[in-house]
Design a protein around this motif. Structure first.
Motif, PDB file in Angstrom:
ATOM      1  N   PHE A 167      13.226  -0.515   9.508  1.00  0.00           N
ATOM      2  CA  PHE A 167      13.788  -0.223   8.013  1.00  0.00           C
ATOM      3  C   PHE A 167      14.746  -1.267   7.836  1.00  0.00           C
ATOM      4  O   PHE A 167      14.555  -2.266   6.955  1.00  0.00           O
ATOM      5  CB  PHE A 167      14.283   1.127   7.503  1.00  0.00           C
ATOM      6  N   ARG A 215       4.042  12.264   6.825  1.00  0.00           N
ATOM      7  CA  ARG A 215       5.513  12.746   6.924  1.00  0.00           C
ATOM      8  C   ARG A 215       6.191  12.981   5.702  1.00  0.00           C
ATOM      9  O   ARG A 215       7.027  13.966   5.610  1.00  0.00           O
ATOM     10  CB  ARG A 215       6.171  11.698   7.686  1.00  0.00           C
ATOM     11  N   ARG A 216       5.851  12.081   4.643  1.00  0.00           N
ATOM     12  CA  ARG A 216       6.652  12.058   3.476  1.00  0.00           C
ATOM     13  C   ARG A 216       6.321  13.448   2.787  1.00  0.00           C
ATOM     14  O   ARG A 216       6.996  14.015   2.028  1.00  0.00           O
ATOM     15  CB  ARG A 216       6.009  11.068   2.438  1.00  0.00           C
ATOM     16  N   GLU A 255       0.679   3.967  11.753  1.00  0.00           N
ATOM     17  CA  GLU A 255       1.884   4.242  11.256  1.00  0.00           C
ATOM     18  C   GLU A 255       1.892   4.558   9.860  1.00  0.00           C
ATOM     19  O   GLU A 255       2.641   5.339   9.202  1.00  0.00           O
ATOM     20  CB  GLU A 255       2.831   3.134  11.484  1.00  0.00           C
ATOM     21  N   ASN A 261       7.534  -3.993   7.168  1.00  0.00           N
ATOM     22  CA  ASN A 261       8.561  -2.897   7.325  1.00  0.00           C
ATOM     23  C   ASN A 261       8.182  -2.013   8.599  1.00  0.00           C
ATOM     24  O   ASN A 261       7.606  -0.835   8.410  1.00  0.00           O
ATOM     25  CB  ASN A 261       8.489  -2.000   6.049  1.00  0.00           C
ATOM     26  N   ALA A 262       8.693  -2.511   9.908  1.00  0.00           N
ATOM     27  CA  ALA A 262       8.700  -1.630  11.118  1.00  0.00           C
ATOM     28  C   ALA A 262      10.068  -1.177  11.127  1.00  0.00           C
ATOM     29  O   ALA A 262       9.922   0.168  10.872  1.00  0.00           O
ATOM     30  CB  ALA A 262       8.387  -2.906  12.183  1.00  0.00           C
ATOM     31  N   PRO A 310       0.748  -1.259   0.059  1.00  0.00           N
ATOM     32  CA  PRO A 310      -0.086   0.210  -0.120  1.00  0.00           C
ATOM     33  C   PRO A 310       0.807   1.348  -0.026  1.00  0.00           C
ATOM     34  O   PRO A 310       2.036   1.270   0.672  1.00  0.00           O
ATOM     35  CB  PRO A 310      -0.863   0.100   1.352  1.00  0.00           C
ATOM     36  N   SER A 311       0.519   2.209  -0.602  1.00  0.00           N
ATOM     37  CA  SER A 311       1.196   3.546  -0.774  1.00  0.00           C
ATOM     38  C   SER A 311       1.773   4.082   0.667  1.00  0.00           C
ATOM     39  O   SER A 311       0.757   3.978   1.913  1.00  0.00           O
ATOM     40  CB  SER A 311       0.331   4.598  -1.143  1.00  0.00           C
ATOM     41  N   GLY A 312       2.697   4.391   0.898  1.00  0.00           N
ATOM     42  CA  GLY A 312       3.345   4.777   2.092  1.00  0.00           C
ATOM     43  C   GLY A 312       3.972   3.830   2.843  1.00  0.00           C
ATOM     44  O   GLY A 312       4.708   4.016   4.103  1.00  0.00           O
ATOM     45  N   ALA A 313       4.017   2.350   2.520  1.00  0.00           N
ATOM     46  CA  ALA A 313       4.561   1.518   3.452  1.00  0.00           C
ATOM     47  C   ALA A 313       5.945   1.458   3.491  1.00  0.00           C
ATOM     48  O   ALA A 313       6.661   0.688   4.294  1.00  0.00           O
ATOM     49  CB  ALA A 313       3.927  -0.034   2.792  1.00  0.00           C
ATOM     50  N   GLY A 314       6.615   2.102   2.523  1.00  0.00           N
ATOM     51  CA  GLY A 314       8.070   1.816   2.440  1.00  0.00           C
ATOM     52  C   GLY A 314       8.659   1.505   1.191  1.00  0.00           C
ATOM     53  O   GLY A 314       9.868   1.151   1.139  1.00  0.00           O
ATOM     54  N   LYS A 315       7.922   0.843   0.108  1.00  0.00           N
ATOM     55  CA  LYS A 315       8.357   0.147  -0.921  1.00  0.00           C
ATOM     56  C   LYS A 315       9.525   0.907  -1.706  1.00  0.00           C
ATOM     57  O   LYS A 315      10.639   0.266  -1.788  1.00  0.00           O
ATOM     58  CB  LYS A 315       7.107  -0.105  -1.664  1.00  0.00           C
ATOM     59  N   SER A 316       9.366   2.060  -2.184  1.00  0.00           N
ATOM     60  CA  SER A 316      10.168   2.757  -3.202  1.00  0.00           C
ATOM     61  C   SER A 316      11.588   3.100  -2.111  1.00  0.00           C
ATOM     62  O   SER A 316      12.934   2.707  -2.521  1.00  0.00           O
ATOM     63  CB  SER A 316       9.860   4.263  -3.114  1.00  0.00           C
ATOM     64  N   SER A 317      11.523   2.960  -0.728  1.00  0.00           N
ATOM     65  CA  SER A 317      12.762   3.425   0.155  1.00  0.00           C
ATOM     66  C   SER A 317      13.543   2.096  -0.028  1.00  0.00           C
ATOM     67  O   SER A 317      14.498   1.910   0.124  1.00  0.00           O
ATOM     68  CB  SER A 317      12.606   3.858   1.631  1.00  0.00           C
ATOM     69  N   ARG A 354       3.137   7.843   7.795  1.00  0.00           N
ATOM     70  CA  ARG A 354       4.357   7.911   6.765  1.00  0.00           C
ATOM     71  C   ARG A 354       3.822   8.602   5.604  1.00  0.00           C
ATOM     72  O   ARG A 354       4.706   9.361   5.350  1.00  0.00           O
ATOM     73  CB  ARG A 354       4.746   6.427   6.393  1.00  0.00           C
TER      74      ARG A 354
HETATM   75  N1  LIG Z   1      10.644   1.698   8.409  1.00  0.00           N
HETATM   76  C1  LIG Z   1      10.416   2.787   8.247  1.00  0.00           C
HETATM   77  N2  LIG Z   1      10.106   3.435   9.422  1.00  0.00           N
HETATM   78  C2  LIG Z   1       9.928   4.765   9.386  1.00  0.00           C
HETATM   79  N3  LIG Z   1       9.551   5.469   8.332  1.00  0.00           N
HETATM   80  C3  LIG Z   1       9.598   4.769   6.799  1.00  0.00           C
HETATM   81  C4  LIG Z   1      10.215   3.298   6.926  1.00  0.00           C
HETATM   82  N4  LIG Z   1      10.120   2.995   5.716  1.00  0.00           N
HETATM   83  C5  LIG Z   1      10.036   4.157   5.006  1.00  0.00           C
HETATM   84  N5  LIG Z   1       9.720   5.160   5.710  1.00  0.00           N
HETATM   85  C6  LIG Z   1       9.375   6.299   5.232  1.00  0.00           C
HETATM   86  O1  LIG Z   1       7.804   6.265   4.967  1.00  0.00           O
HETATM   87  C7  LIG Z   1       7.486   7.202   3.945  1.00  0.00           C
HETATM   88  C8  LIG Z   1       7.015   6.450   2.894  1.00  0.00           C
HETATM   89  O2  LIG Z   1       8.168   5.709   2.143  1.00  0.00           O
HETATM   90  P1  LIG Z   1       7.935   5.405   0.619  1.00  0.00           P
HETATM   91  O3  LIG Z   1       9.293   4.648   0.363  1.00  0.00           O
HETATM   92  O4  LIG Z   1       7.758   6.678  -0.247  1.00  0.00           O
HETATM   93  O5  LIG Z   1       6.798   4.511   0.452  1.00  0.00           O
HETATM   94  P2  LIG Z   1       5.940   3.736  -0.708  1.00  0.00           P
HETATM   95  O6  LIG Z   1       7.020   3.757  -1.733  1.00  0.00           O
HETATM   96  O7  LIG Z   1       5.591   2.428  -0.417  1.00  0.00           O
HETATM   97  O8  LIG Z   1       4.750   4.837  -1.064  1.00  0.00           O
HETATM   98  C9  LIG Z   1       9.032   8.037   3.606  1.00  0.00           C
HETATM   99  O9  LIG Z   1       8.799   9.227   4.100  1.00  0.00           O
HETATM  100  C10 LIG Z   1      10.017   6.942   4.216  1.00  0.00           C
HETATM  101  O10 LIG Z   1      11.229   7.514   4.474  1.00  0.00           O
END
Ligand SMILES: Nc1ncnc2c1ncn2[C@@H]1O[C@H](COP(=O)(O)OP(=O)(O)O)[C@@H](O)[C@H]1O
Ligand SMILES: Nc1nc2c(ncn2[C@@H]2O[C@H](COP(=O)(O)OP(=O)(O)O)[C@@H](O)[C@H]2O)c(=O)[nH]1
Length: 216
Positions: free
Chosen positions: A181, A146-147, A139, A178-179, A23-30, A143
């Motif tokens: 990172f 915060r993004r 969370e 992804n709790a 789901p959007s915001g889970a941290g996939k791209s990071s 996220r």
């Molecule tokens: N394990 C984590 N703990 C806290 N923040 C995280 C974690 N992984 C990613 N983030 C942050 O959460 C936000 C969304 O991450 P992003 O990679 O853009 O998500 P997605 O690609 O899934 O939409 C970003 O600001 C990123 O820095």
């Protein structure tokens, strides 16, 4: 069982295909960005989208940003391997790019939504489907906030869509939470490495197994 000719062809591709959804915001791209930095054998495929670029995004880096008319022309020409409408925009993986890379023995990562992932699994039986989960709904919302890239109503739409998306995780081969990172990144790396070894041995090629181990 699909009868697509691509299914049997895919068995012979020397490259591995990893499909990552969340789901959007889970941290996939990071996570994918960090994974690529750790593993020089992985290549990410750049998708086409009708979504407008966000602040720092560049054409050809995060996405190929195209108009709805250009996207439709690509659909009509059969240029996409898969495509889907997600959160009101269209996204697609170009056919040429990934087939060429897999045939050349490169390992490819697709960062796409669950609809695209399930389409890919129909075509590539050996595709490895990985779903990234956030540790909690709260969370996930934090996220997205915060993004700081999406308007409040866009965040709300993404939170609503996330309920249905998370429900699709059961169709995937692996789930990574992804709790923390670094822990999630380690899990991803382990899955990629283990699958590389498994498929190399299934192809019954000793050199391929050694290659996967990065031994000579
Ligand atoms: N394990 C984590 N703990 C806290 N923040 C995280 C974690 N992984 C990613 N983030 C942050 O959460 C936000 C969304 O991450 P992003 O990679 O853009 O998500 P997605 O690609 O899934 O939409 C970003 O600001 C990123 O820095
Ligand atoms: N089916 C499909 N989905 C894609 C593709 N490219 C990106 N997506 C997905 O579209 C969704 C929205 O992506 P994006 O607008 O970048 O937002 P984000 O996930 O919040 O960073 C995410 O689930 C992406 O994984 C693609 O080529 N095909």
């Amino acid at each position: 069982m699909s009868t697509s000719p691509l299914l049997s062809e895919a068995m012979d591709y020397p490259g591995n295909l990893y499909v990552i959804a969340a789901p959007s915001g889970a941290g996939k791209s990071s996570l994918v960005k960090a994974l690529l930095e750790l593993d020089a054998r992985l290549m990410v495929s750049i998708s086409h989208t009708t979504r407008p670029p966000r602040g720092q995004e560049q054409n050809g880096r995060e996405y190929w940003f195209i108009s709805p008319a250009e996207f439709q022309a690509m659909v009509d020409r059969g240029d996409f391997f898969e495509w889907a409408e997600v959160h009101g925009n269209r996204y697609g993986t170009s056919r040429g790019a990934i087939e060429k890379r897999l045939k050349a023995g490169e390992d490819v990562v697709l960062e796409i939504d669950y609809q695209g992932a399930l389409q890919i699994k129909q075509l590539f039986r050996l595709a490895v489907l990985i779903f990234i989960l956030p540790p909690s709904w709260e969370e996930l919302r934090q996220r997205l906030c915060r993004r700081g890239e999406d308007a409040p109503e866009v965040i709300e739409q993404r939170m609503v869509n996330a309920r249905h998306e998370v429900d699709q995780a059961r169709h995937f081969d692996y789930i990574v939470v992804n709790a923390l990172f670094e822990t999630a990144l380690f899990d991803l790396k382990t899955i990629v490495h283990a699958q590389r070894l498994k498929y190399a041995s299934q192809r019954r090629s000793r050199p391929a197994v050694f290659d996967a181990l990065q031994l000579s």
